[in-house]
Scaffold this active site. Structure first.
Site, short mmCIF file in Angstrom:
data_model
loop_
_atom_site.label_atom_id
_atom_site.label_comp_id
_atom_site.label_asym_id
_atom_site.label_seq_id
_atom_site.Cartn_x
_atom_site.Cartn_y
_atom_site.Cartn_z
CG PHE A 127 42.15 34.00 51.78
CD1 PHE A 127 41.26 34.89 52.37
CD2 PHE A 127 41.64 32.95 51.04
CE1 PHE A 127 39.90 34.73 52.21
CE2 PHE A 127 40.27 32.79 50.87
CZ PHE A 127 39.40 33.68 51.46
CG ASP A 170 48.02 30.03 47.83
OD1 ASP A 170 47.72 30.61 46.77
OD2 ASP A 170 47.36 30.15 48.89
CG HIS A 198 48.55 37.06 47.57
ND1 HIS A 198 48.96 37.22 48.87
CD2 HIS A 198 47.22 36.86 47.63
CE1 HIS A 198 47.93 37.11 49.69
NE2 HIS A 198 46.86 36.88 48.97
CD GLN A 243 38.50 37.92 45.24
OE1 GLN A 243 39.70 38.21 45.32
NE2 GLN A 243 37.56 38.75 45.62
CE LYS A 283 43.63 36.56 45.45
NZ LYS A 283 42.33 36.82 46.10
NE ARG A 321 31.06 13.99 32.76
CZ ARG A 321 30.46 15.02 33.36
NH1 ARG A 321 31.18 16.01 33.85
NH2 ARG A 321 29.16 15.07 33.45
CE1 TYR A 364 24.97 13.14 32.72
CE2 TYR A 364 24.28 12.07 30.67
CZ TYR A 364 24.29 13.17 31.52
OH TYR A 364 23.63 14.31 31.17
NE ARG A 390 32.49 21.20 33.82
CZ ARG A 390 31.60 20.40 34.40
NH1 ARG A 390 31.97 19.22 34.87
NH2 ARG A 390 30.33 20.76 34.51
C1 LIG Z 1 46.76 33.48 49.29
C2 LIG Z 1 45.42 33.05 48.80
N1 LIG Z 1 45.23 31.75 48.53
C3 LIG Z 1 44.05 31.29 48.07
C4 LIG Z 1 42.99 32.13 47.87
C5 LIG Z 1 41.69 31.57 47.44
O1 LIG Z 1 41.25 32.08 46.23
P1 LIG Z 1 39.69 32.19 45.89
O2 LIG Z 1 39.15 33.36 46.61
O3 LIG Z 1 39.68 32.36 44.41
O4 LIG Z 1 39.05 30.91 46.31
C6 LIG Z 1 43.14 33.50 48.11
C7 LIG Z 1 42.02 34.43 47.87
O5 LIG Z 1 41.90 35.48 48.35
C8 LIG Z 1 44.39 33.96 48.60
O6 LIG Z 1 44.58 35.26 48.87
#
Ligand SMILES: Cc1ncc(COP(=O)(O)O)c(C=O)c1O
Length: 409
Positions: free
Chosen positions: A98, A169, A172, A195, A198, A227, A234, A244
């Site tokens: 992605f 990353d 997945h 997301q 997933k 912060r 603030y 967040r």
């Molecule tokens: C391999 C990979 N990295 C990062 C992301 C980014 O995640 P998000 O969609 O939560 O921003 C995705 C989302 O589909 C992804 O498949």
């Protein structure tokens, strides 16, 4: 007589009933209710669910720290910022993933350097990784593509030899293990997405894990618009964004975490039986089995298609024919990331006006380009179907192979 469903014949995978996704469980419903009733919908208002999610996610990974964030893209950006990426630093990124696995880099001022993709595993091609390391390289973002882990033995050696940082990353790969350890915990940071598609979904959401106290503190400050750790009010000590996670999303993710392992074990068993079938079909290449992978997490799954074994039927026509038989498949990420218009039109030149950029427009990496021509993808939901339905995927492919003349001119 017409055999293939594409031409009006009976579908071979009628028994394949793919469950809906996402799946609401009682725990998610209960925690979301509690978060709503508490009146603390933002973690800075004193809610408990972001804290609980971080604690349980860190424990699940046997990691020291977790910081919940607004999505998986924000998770990678935050990890890169906390790792200290500065303008012009080169970061090696996957060519097949992605877009966020690569686009997070220019978003924080770094220069993405693409590495080719290994055809067998869909992960960074470790045979070619060192060729793209230069004296300006500071780190690597590697993706555990589709939950199939990168070879952490080899990758960690390369990272250490060149004194680089590593962001895994693991968007997945919720639940994937390499030699008994959860992925996301080998590098400086592991980043995850919640997301909706997933296997641990909360609609939107993400989290990072790390064992490093200093990096964790930096990430915590930077995810809360500069912060101090845990502070509201603030006073802001770092130039940073608000990343967040909301209390409602944290509650939902916490409930979903309770069913992750059980669902992954079902997917694993179904995939085993599907692989047993697919491995025997000429022209279908599945990913290698590897004893060092001690548990699998999932998102999408893939195999490669060789049209020569199907009388020359194109990959795209095969996808249509298989979908007609009742197996929803697609070409997945259809192009290498460096072919995305965002890179092609040099959008990153806009983000990094004073930095010399690689010529993405004329970049060619043979592995990923072949992958994009031959890949077939399906969603992890398919692996939650009943056994008979999962087996019918192979029946449908064999049927297309047997009757391919119906589809050729
Ligand atoms: C391999 C990979 N990295 C990062 C992301 C980014 O995640 P998000 O969609 O939560 O921003 C995705 C989302 O589909 C992804 O498949």
């Amino acid at each position: 007589m017409v055999e293939l469903a594409y031409n009006g014949g009976p579908a071979a995978a009628e028994s394949l009933e793919i469950p809906e996704w996402p799946r609401l469980n009682e725990a998610s419903r209960q925690y979301v209710d509690e978060a709503l009733e508490s009146g603390n919908w933002c973690r800075n208002a004193g809610g408990e669910f972001c804290d609980r999610l971080e604690e349980e996610f860190a424990e699940y990974h046997d990691a020291k720290h977790a910081v919940a964030v607004s999505n998986g893209t924000a998770a990678i950006e935050l990890a890169l910022q906390a790792a200290g990426v500065e303008p012009g630093d080169e970061i090696i990124v996957p060519s097949y993933s992605f877009i966020a696995s690569a686009s997070a880099v220019p978003e924080v001022g770094g220069v993405p350097r693409f590495v080719d993709t290994d055809l067998e595993t869909y992960n960074i091609d470790l045979d070619h990784l060192e060729e793209v390391i230069t004296e300006d390289t500071k780190g690597i973002v590697g993706v555990h593509f589709a939950g199939y882990p990168m070879d952490m033995d080899r990758l960690i050696d390369i990272v250490e030899d060149h004194d680089l940082f590593l962001v895994e990353d693991a968007a997945h790969a919720q639940g994937t293990e390499w030699r008994g350890e959860k992925v996301g915990t080998f590098g400086d940071f592991g980043t995850f997405s919640f997301q909706e598609s997933k296997s641990l979904p909360s609609g939107e959401g993400g989290i990072i894990v790390t064992d490093d106290d200093v990096l964790a503190e930096r990430a915590r400050i930077m995810h809360n618009i500069g912060r101090e750790q845990g502070a509201t009010g603030y006073r802001h000590y770092k130039m940073a964004s608000n990343r967040r996670l909301s209390e409602i999303h944290a509650a939902l993710a916490l409930g979903q975490l309770e069913k992750l392992d059980e669902e992954n074990r079902i997917r694993e068993r179904r995939e085993e039986l599907l692989l047993d079938e697919l491995e025997d079909i000429d022209g279908i290449e599945t990913k290698p089995r590897d004893d060092r992978i001690t548990a699998r997490g999932y998102c999408l799954e893939n195999f490669r298609y060789d049209s020569a074994a199907f009388g020359g039927l194109s990959r795209d026509d095969f996808i249509e024919a298989l979908s007609a038989e009742g197996v929803p498949v697609s070409d997945g990420y259809e192009m290498p990331i460096y072919r995305q218009p965002a890179f092609f039109r040099n959008e990153i030149g806009r983000l990094l006006p004073d930095v010399e950029l690689p010529d993405y427009r004329h970049l060619h990496l043979p592995g990923v380009e072949e992958l994009c021509r031959t890949n077939v993808s399906y969603g992890h939901r398919l692996l939650l179907a009943e056994e008979e339905g999962v087996r019918s995927v192979a029946t449908a492919i064999r049927k297309i192979q047997r009757n391919v003349d119906e589809l050729l001119d």
